[in-house]
Structures are given as structure tokens and as C-alpha cells.
Design an enzyme around this catalytic site. Structure first.
Site, mmCIF file in Angstrom:
data_model
loop_
_atom_site.group_PDB
_atom_site.id
_atom_site.type_symbol
_atom_site.label_atom_id
_atom_site.label_comp_id
_atom_site.label_asym_id
_atom_site.label_seq_id
_atom_site.Cartn_x
_atom_site.Cartn_y
_atom_site.Cartn_z
ATOM 1 N N HIS A 14 0.726 -1.122 -0.008
ATOM 2 C CA HIS A 14 0.058 0.014 0.055
ATOM 3 C C HIS A 14 0.746 1.278 0.049
ATOM 4 O O HIS A 14 1.934 1.439 0.605
ATOM 5 C CB HIS A 14 -0.908 -0.017 1.228
ATOM 6 C CG HIS A 14 -1.891 1.009 1.376
ATOM 7 N ND1 HIS A 14 -1.495 2.354 1.921
ATOM 8 C CD2 HIS A 14 -3.252 0.681 1.314
ATOM 9 C CE1 HIS A 14 -2.789 2.783 1.833
ATOM 10 N NE2 HIS A 14 -3.681 2.175 1.695
ATOM 11 N N ASP A 34 2.933 -4.795 7.891
ATOM 12 C CA ASP A 34 1.812 -4.189 7.642
ATOM 13 C C ASP A 34 0.822 -5.215 7.837
ATOM 14 O O ASP A 34 0.556 -5.772 6.931
ATOM 15 C CB ASP A 34 1.853 -3.599 6.233
ATOM 16 C CG ASP A 34 0.371 -2.886 6.007
ATOM 17 O OD1 ASP A 34 -0.534 -2.949 6.747
ATOM 18 O OD2 ASP A 34 0.266 -2.258 5.040
ATOM 19 N N GLN A 82 -4.695 -5.655 6.601
ATOM 20 C CA GLN A 82 -5.483 -6.454 6.072
ATOM 21 C C GLN A 82 -5.650 -7.899 6.768
ATOM 22 O O GLN A 82 -6.278 -8.725 6.560
ATOM 23 C CB GLN A 82 -5.292 -6.785 4.607
ATOM 24 C CG GLN A 82 -5.559 -5.430 3.598
ATOM 25 C CD GLN A 82 -6.999 -4.870 3.778
ATOM 26 O OE1 GLN A 82 -7.925 -5.613 4.061
ATOM 27 N NE2 GLN A 82 -7.229 -3.689 3.596
ATOM 28 N N LYS A 101 -10.504 -1.509 10.216
ATOM 29 C CA LYS A 101 -10.677 -2.859 9.266
ATOM 30 C C LYS A 101 -10.964 -4.015 9.927
ATOM 31 O O LYS A 101 -11.062 -4.919 9.511
ATOM 32 C CB LYS A 101 -9.369 -2.842 8.512
ATOM 33 C CG LYS A 101 -9.272 -1.624 7.500
ATOM 34 C CD LYS A 101 -7.945 -2.023 6.669
ATOM 35 C CE LYS A 101 -7.412 -0.776 6.150
ATOM 36 N NZ LYS A 101 -8.029 -0.169 4.960
ATOM 37 N N CYS A 146 -4.637 2.466 -3.779
ATOM 38 C CA CYS A 146 -3.354 2.791 -3.273
ATOM 39 C C CYS A 146 -2.294 1.880 -3.579
ATOM 40 O O CYS A 146 -1.472 1.804 -2.590
ATOM 41 C CB CYS A 146 -3.709 3.046 -1.650
ATOM 42 S SG CYS A 146 -4.732 4.168 -1.381
#
Ligand code: PLP
Length: 416
Positions: free
Chosen positions: A121, A198, A201, A224, A377
Site C-alpha cells: 500500500h 503491515d 488486512q 478494518k 493505493c
């Protein structure tokens, strides 16, 4: 798992959009919030609102206790060793920027190398580009295969004693790919590099155990994971966080201030300058409880079922000629899927041949179906596949096969 009873907990789902029942398939952008989260925010402002950590009056103590309870809940949620290793941020982006700025001040010098992947991202690309510019460090990128997986052999070749940090996404927001993050971390540690994961998700779909992964940093956003916006988590190993300078300065992050010298507060407060987003941090605990109650395994199994159901449906769509015959009687799929890795979460990008993704997104919206369209993104990843963008459907615990039937039928109509 009872989807109907789960759906009842999400008031937003029970509305019409453009005269149709809302079908919300934009969960990778943000998930909807259950009543327990919405009510926690309301209740906080109605009964407990006060600034935290400072006051000794009852409301301040109540607010502080509830705020810190979320820290313990997050610690358990990702299995951190200590609650002091959990730092509240504004979100994933904020957490990455914190590490980029603070870690680089302490550990990066000219000629050092930072590795990211080709499916990051923008929030895990740009901060590292800035660090490289400032420090004279070099940015290297792990290539992505046609299936949308990371080329781990190439990654191994990029690693060297010059590598100081690997910043890598656990689950791709555009492709849904689950990267072999444990292996990525192990390989980085062999050359002495630290790893930032990261987890934006990953947190809502996968069981997270930062100790088992041996992650040095792990970041994610509450919004999220069925929680509120404006709240994120940065996990960092204590020894690293202790060695890093504060990111922002102000109240809360100090131990003592004189005009001659300031000493900094202990972890986690050293990295939490100013009044935080108290109400939303408190409400985030209710989102974690909500997820824990259902169970990550149940969630993943169910979402994978939805993903497979959609992929089969999408692959069956065929362009028809006027008389309703298949073109040449041959299979000529008008749908192209992006992200066909073996290990995936319930995120599927695709394009419809001959149709711009924005047009498709607008036409789906007219039918009450919310999907994401564009580059998500991840412009370098789109470039890798030679496209400008995709339509992305991302499923969550409250979605149903009936909704997917409506979706597939709507795509079929667009195609034809
Ligand atoms: N990283 C990934 C993989 C994401 O999917 C996102 C958001 O879509 C982000 C980072 C940025 O998250 P936020 O906007 O919550 O800071």
C-alpha cells in the site's frame, strides 16, 4: 455461526441504497461497525468523558481504566509479551510513519538498505522513500509473480548485511494474497535486519501472534477490524522501542520538563503524545470482543466459502450474442481475475473486459452494491500488471451467498 444474527448487529446493513438493498463488499477499505461498538462510543460520551492518565477524579479514572483495558485486549489479540509494547496510533499509516521516522533516526545511515515488496500500500512505500531521501539509504523491492505472490527467491537475493529493515504487507489489500510473513521475517533476521509487518488486512482475517511470528513491528487499523476509525495499533519489541526516540512531542510523552532538558516517559506513553482518541480506543475493545466471540477460524472459513462461491460465479459469466448463444460456443471469459495466490483472504480484484472499472463501480452502485474501484493505493502493483485499476470485492463476516448471487447477476448484466 449464524450470519442472520450477526447481520442484526450491524444497523447500517439494513437500508436501501438507490432503491435496492445495500450490499456492502468494500470491507477491505473499512468494515462496518456492530452495535456494541456504536453503543460504547455513545455511552462513553454520555457517562465517562474525561481526559485520561492525568485526573484523579472519578470520571478520569473510569476513562483511564477503560482506555487501558483496550491496551490489554489488544495485547492478548496479537499475543504481545507486554502491554507496554502496544502503542495507540491513528491507524496503520500513522504507525508506519512513526516507525519510519523514529527507527530511521536511531538505526539508518547512508548506504543502508530498506526492503519493501511490490504489493505494498502507498502508506508502506512513501514513508520509506522519504527515509531513503533523508538518509541516503537505498530502497529495494521484492518482485511479484503473475499469480500475485511474492518472489521469495528474489527476496533472499536482495537481503544482505546492508539490509536494516524489511517493511512488508502480511495480506495484500489489492490481491488478497497472504504472504509467507514468518519466512520473510526469519530470512531478514538471518542478516540482522528488523521487520515491520503491515497487518492492516491481516488483523480481521488471521490469527495474529507477534511472538510466534517474531515480528519486530506490527501495525494495523481498528476500522478494518469492525472497530472505529482514527485508532490504530503499533506493536514493537520493547528493546527496539526503548532504543528509538519519540516521534511526536508534547504532553503525556514526558517524564520531566525543564527549559534546559526534558526526559521522556516510559513505554508506551513515550510514543503517545497529546490527548488520544479516547472514545474510539475504548470502543475498539468491543470490536475485539466481537471478533473473539465468533473466532478467527470461523471467520476465515466462512469468508473463504464466500470467496470461492464468488470466484466460481464470476468464472461462469460468459458474453452472449444477441440470440443468447455463447460466443463461438467457446469459453471466452469477459472477467479477468487479479490475485490468484494459493493462500488468500476473501478479497478479489477483477476487471471486466472492455469496461472501465469506474463505470462498472458506478453501475454496481446504482444496484446498491458497494465495491472498491481504482488502484487501491497500490499504483506500482497495478503497473506491474499493466492495468490502471480493478474492481475489488472484499467480503466480511456479515456477507451472504445471496448477496453474491445478486452481485454475479449484476456483473453478468454489465458484461452483456
Ligand atoms: N496497508 C494496507 C495493506 C491497507 O490495506 C491500508 C488501508 O487500506 C493501509 C495500509 C492504510 O490504512 P489506514 O488508512 O487505516 O491508515
Amino acid at each position: 455461526m449464524n450470519v442472520e444474527s450477526i447481520r442484526k448487529q450491524f444497523p447500517i446493513l439494513h437500508q436501501e441504497v438507490n432503491g435496492k438493498h445495500l450490499i456492502y463488499f468494500d470491507n477491505a477499505a473499512t468494515t462496518q461497525k456492530p452495535l456494541v461498538v456504536i453503543n460504547a462510543i455513545k455511552q462513553y460520551y454520555e457517562t465517562d468523558n474525561a481526559n485520561i492518565h492525568r485526573g484523579i477524579h472519578t470520571l478520569a479514572e473510569r476513562a483511564t481504566a477503560a482506555f487501558e483495558a483496550t491496551r490489554y485486549a489488544v495485547q492478548k489479540f496479537i499475543n504481545a509479551k507486554e502491554h507496554a509494547e502496544i502503542i495507540f496510533t491513528k491507524g496503520t499509516t500513522d504507525g508506519i510513519n512513526l516507525v519510519a521516522q523514529s527507527f530511521s533516526k536511531a538505526f539508518i545511515k547512508a548506504g543502508d538498505e530498506i526492503i519493501i515488496s511490490g504489493m505494498e500500500h502507498h502508506s508502506n512505500i512513501v514513508p520509506w522513500q522519504m527515509v531513503c531521501e533523508e538518509k541516503g539509504a537505498i530502497l529495494k523491492v521484492i518482485p511479484v509473480t503473475d499469480e500475485g505472490e511474492l518472489d521469495i527467491v528474489a527476496y533472499d537475493k536482495l537481503l544482505s548485511s546492508k539490509t536494516k529493515l524489511v517493511a512488508c504487507v502480511y495480506v495484500s489489500n489489492s490481491l488478497g494474497t497472504i504472504n509467507p510473513i514468518k519466512q520473510i521475517i526469519e530470512q531478514a533476521h538471518i542478516v540482522g535486519a528488523k521487520v515491520l509487518v503491515d497487518g492492516a488486512q491481516a488483523a480481521s482475517h488471521l490469527d495474529i501472534d507477534v511472538q510466534e511470528l517474531d515480528a519486530d513491528f506490527f501495525v494495523f487499523s481498528a476500522h478494518k477490524v469492525y472497530g472505529p476509525t482514527g485508532v490504530g495499533v503499533l506493536y514493537g519489541k520493547r528493546d527496539l522501542l526503548d532504543a528509538m526516540p519519540p516521534y511526536q512531542c508534547g504532553g503525556e510523552m514526558i517524564k520531566e520538563v525543564t527549559f534546559e532538558k526534558t526526559t521522556y516517559n516510559e513505554l508506551p506513553y513515550k510514543f503517545e503524545a497529546g490527548t488520544p482518541n479516547i472514545a474510539d480506543v475504548i470502543a475498539f475493545k468491543y470490536a475485539i470482543d466481537f471478533v473473539n466471540e465468533i473466532g478467527k477460524e470461523e471467520i476465515r472459513d466462512y469468508e473463504n466459502e464466500l470467496l470461492n462461491y464468488f470466484v466460481v460465479g464470476a468464472n461462469c459469466i460468459r458474453p452472449m450474442v444477441e440470440k443468447g448463444l455463447t460466443l463461438n460456443g467457446e469459453f471466452n471469459s469477459p472477467i479477468r481475475l487479479y490475485g490468484t495466490a494459493k493462500e488468500k483472504v476473501a478479497v478479489q480484484s477483477f476487471v471486466i473486459n472492455g469496461m472501465h472499472h469506474f463505470d462498472a463501480g458506478m453501475m454496481l452502485d446504482a444496484k446498491g452494491i458497494a465495491v472498491r474501484t481504482g488502484h487501491h493505493c497500490t499504483q506500482p502493483l497495478m503497473k506491474r500488471f499493466g492495468i490502471e485499476g480493478t474492481i475489488r470485492a472484499s467480503f466480511a463476516i456479515y456477507n451472504t451467498k445471496q448477496e453474491i448471487d445478486v452481485f454475479v447477476e449484476a456483473i453478468n448484466r454489465l458484461v452483456n
